[in-house]
Design an enzyme around this catalytic site. Structure first.
Site, PDB file in Angstrom:
ATOM      1  N   ASP A  33      -4.147  -5.647   3.052  1.00 46.11           N
ATOM      2  CA  ASP A  33      -4.829  -5.901   1.778  1.00 46.11           C
ATOM      3  C   ASP A  33      -4.248  -7.125   1.101  1.00 46.11           C
ATOM      4  O   ASP A  33      -4.979  -7.988   0.611  1.00 46.11           O
ATOM      5  CB  ASP A  33      -4.679  -4.690   0.831  1.00 46.11           C
ATOM      6  CG  ASP A  33      -5.722  -3.631   1.144  1.00 46.11           C
ATOM      7  OD1 ASP A  33      -6.373  -3.784   2.190  1.00 46.11           O
ATOM      8  OD2 ASP A  33      -5.881  -2.690   0.370  1.00 46.11           O
ATOM      9  N   ASP A  93      -5.442   4.172   0.062  1.00 43.90           N
ATOM     10  CA  ASP A  93      -6.391   3.081   0.247  1.00 43.90           C
ATOM     11  C   ASP A  93      -7.769   3.706   0.409  1.00 43.90           C
ATOM     12  O   ASP A  93      -7.985   4.492   1.323  1.00 43.90           O
ATOM     13  CB  ASP A  93      -5.986   2.303   1.504  1.00 43.90           C
ATOM     14  CG  ASP A  93      -6.956   1.174   1.810  1.00 43.90           C
ATOM     15  OD1 ASP A  93      -7.410   0.553   0.847  1.00 43.90           O
ATOM     16  OD2 ASP A  93      -7.254   0.937   2.981  1.00 43.90           O
ATOM     17  N   THR A 112     -11.560  -1.549  -2.487  1.00 54.40           N
ATOM     18  CA  THR A 112     -12.353  -0.520  -1.801  1.00 54.40           C
ATOM     19  C   THR A 112     -12.532   0.707  -2.681  1.00 54.40           C
ATOM     20  O   THR A 112     -13.563   1.351  -2.643  1.00 54.40           O
ATOM     21  CB  THR A 112     -11.655  -0.089  -0.503  1.00 54.40           C
ATOM     22  OG1 THR A 112     -10.276   0.102  -0.783  1.00 54.40           O
ATOM     23  CG2 THR A 112     -11.792  -1.133   0.547  1.00 54.40           C
ATOM     24  N   THR A 113     -11.508   0.995  -3.491  1.00 56.35           N
ATOM     25  CA  THR A 113     -11.594   2.174  -4.349  1.00 56.35           C
ATOM     26  C   THR A 113     -12.559   1.922  -5.503  1.00 56.35           C
ATOM     27  O   THR A 113     -13.407   2.753  -5.818  1.00 56.35           O
ATOM     28  CB  THR A 113     -10.199   2.507  -4.910  1.00 56.35           C
ATOM     29  OG1 THR A 113      -9.264   2.429  -3.852  1.00 56.35           O
ATOM     30  CG2 THR A 113     -10.158   3.886  -5.483  1.00 56.35           C
TER      31      THR A 113
END
Length: 540
Positions: free
Chosen positions: A392, A61, A94-95
């Protein structure tokens, strides 16, 4: 005086300015993006991090990785900040945010080398962002919230890239049920508070398939007195946040006793007080009481005689959750207890032993507005990762419920936007069109990384994907993250919520703009030993 150098800034402060800073910032952003790059897509690699305390974090994550990394460069710190923002705002992507921001900065490097002014690049980026948001509104499709299969597909595409993907069906169902349970409508607006009311309880042991959503609440507590009942059907529940002990003075109080019988009177008063408190409770004939504070032995005795099970020192958050689940009201004084404060919504109260700890379950609630997700797994590390992935998934569900619009995943949206921006850039005149066009190329980093992570041939697949997007009606074509081939995302059922994508682009572009604006970095810390030595010119 003429030839002397004038010193304005403190001597032991390091100052960089101009072009050097911008290239430094860009390379810092690129480095952070490279760390995270392999964590995108279903074939993502995991990272293993040791924190200073010696604990281990294993995750893919983006936010969790960057939280643990210690960085020195100020630009890299702001990159880490944006992944946290993304995580708090929408919970997913987020990535992608980091990779996009890094790529947008790296395409701007060539313009800076050509002596183009940063503000020109910035205004082009701004315009591109507005157009991007228009395009995603164009290609988004509305979703029917009551269609369970479709909702599971959406959550599945969020979980697919995580470690949980092996149990994706179970995880999707858990996330959907939990979010649906805590969803409330008040005065026409939806409120979905996952953080407070969907608690994840991790219990090591068992297998991941044992995880489930409880229609109610689970607390890590046991009854206070061994002879109290440990299983009650349809309990009447009372929640308190006052203690069932004799009130001591807040500050230190001294009592002087002259006669011996005064002492017995004082003890008698204490007992009477506790008896009064317990009678207030017993009057309502509850089966079960939870209190946030302590219960004295005497109070336990009275309660036990009335056949009431008591559980003490419950956390405030847990108490709120029990209140939402069974419909009770938390009372702060026993003498103010009313019949409507009693919770009747729970169907079953029981205490189970899992591993070597006792857990209290208040389950089978009629219309619970709070729930507990019970996670089982082999080790603490696995459980921590599963919890992150579930968070998530629940965030994604919440986003879809609040804004029911979808976009195709797998890099399809990025390619479609890139294609549209290319077309629009032809209408632009002047210098701005180059950075605008570079923005379109920067978006291709998402499909490109997906292809790289599968180990397919990047150039071949990307070229054919570009060609595909020039045709009409092929907006939803992207990269199949498992095999690295082209695929139609509608057929694969890989969708992403519009809220996540919009937030990703906004955050990435804003960060790129912010870092391009910087042309001076002043950093300096006096070392402790230098104050005595005068901190002369060569001190730093």
């Amino acid at each position: 005086m003429m030839g002397q150098q004038v010193i304005v800034l403190n001597q032991n402060i390091k100052r960089e300015s101009g072009r050097k800073v911008q290239t430094g910032n860009i390379s810092a952003a690129k480095t952070i993006a490279d760390v995270i790059r392999t964590c995108l897509g279903p074939r993502a690699m995991m990272k293993m991090l040791m924190d200073p305390m010696g604990g281990i974090v294993m995750t893919n994550d983006g936010n969790a990785i960057l939280r643990e990394i210690q960085v020195q460069h100020p630009a890299a710190k702001s990159m880490i900040e944006i992944s946290r923002t993304q995580d708090e705002e929408v919970g997913d992507g987020t990535t992608s945010v980091i990779i996009l921001a890094g790529e947008m900065l790296s395409v701007s490097e060539q313009f800076l080398e050509q002596q183009m002014h940063p503000t020109v690049i910035i205004s082009a980026y701004r315009r591109a962002l507005d157009d991007m948001l228009d395009v995603i509104k164009d290609i988004s499709t509305p979703v029917d919230l009551s269609d369970r299969a479709m909702m599971l597909k959406i959550i599945n595409s969020a979980i697919n890239t995580k470690a949980l993907s092996r149990w994706s069906d179970m995880a999707c169902a858990i996330a959907l049920d939990a979010v649906k349970m805590v969803e409330m409508e008040e005065n026409g607006r939806k409120e979905i508070d996952i953080k407070k009311y969907a608690k994840v309880e991790k219990v090591p042991g068992g297998i991941i398939e044992d995880s489930c959503v409880l229609k109610g609440v689970m607390v890590n507590k046991d009854v206070t007195h061994p002879r109290m009942r440990r299983m009650i059907r349809d309990p009447r529940i009372i929640l308190l946040d006052c203690s069932l002990e004799y009130k001591k003075g807040e500050s230190q109080t001294d009592i002087e006793i002259t006669r011996e019988e005064d002492f017995t009177r004082i003890l008698q008063m204490e007992e009477d007080y506790i008896q009064q408190v317990c009678e207030d409770i017993i009057r309502l004939k509850p089966d079960l009481i939870f209190t946030e504070k302590g219960i004295s032995d005497l109070a336990q005795h009275y309660l036990m005689k009335a056949n009431i099970t008591a559980i003490r020192r419950v956390r405030k958050t847990d108490n709120n959750r029990i209140a939402r689940a069974c419909g009770a009201r938390i009372a702060s004084r026993t003498d103010e207890l009313r019949e409507e404060d009693v919770g009747l919504g729970a169907g079953l109260f029981e205490i189970k032993k899992i591993g070597d700890e006792y857990f209290t379950f208040v389950t089978e609630c009629k219309d619970p507005k709070a729930c507990t997700i019970l996670l089982r797994g082999a080790s603490k590390e696995i459980l921590a990762e599963v919890e992150r992935n579930l968070q998530d998934a629940m965030q994604v569900t919440r986003n879809v419920l609040l804004e029911p619009c979808l976009l195709p995943g797998g890099g399809a949206t990025e390619m479609a936007i890139s294609q549209r921006l290319m077309e629009r850039s032809k209408a632009l005149t002047g210098v701005e069109q180059w950075p605008y066009r570079a923005m379109a190329q920067a978006l291709e980093v998402i499909p490109r990384t997906l292809i790289q992570n599968c180990g397919a041939s990047t150039i071949r697949v990307l070229t054919s994907l570009r060609a595909k997007h020039t045709q009409e009606g092929s907006v939803s074509w992207g990269v199949n993250g498992e095999t690295g081939t082209l695929a139609d995302m509608t057929a694969l059922g890989i969708w992403e919520p519009l809220a996540v994508k919009a937030q990703t682009y906004k955050t990435a572009v804003e960060t790129a703009i912010l870092l391009l604006r910087i042309d001076d970095i002043v950093s300096g810390h006096k070392k402790k030993g230098e104050e005595q030595s005068g901190g002369g010119q060569g001190a730093e």
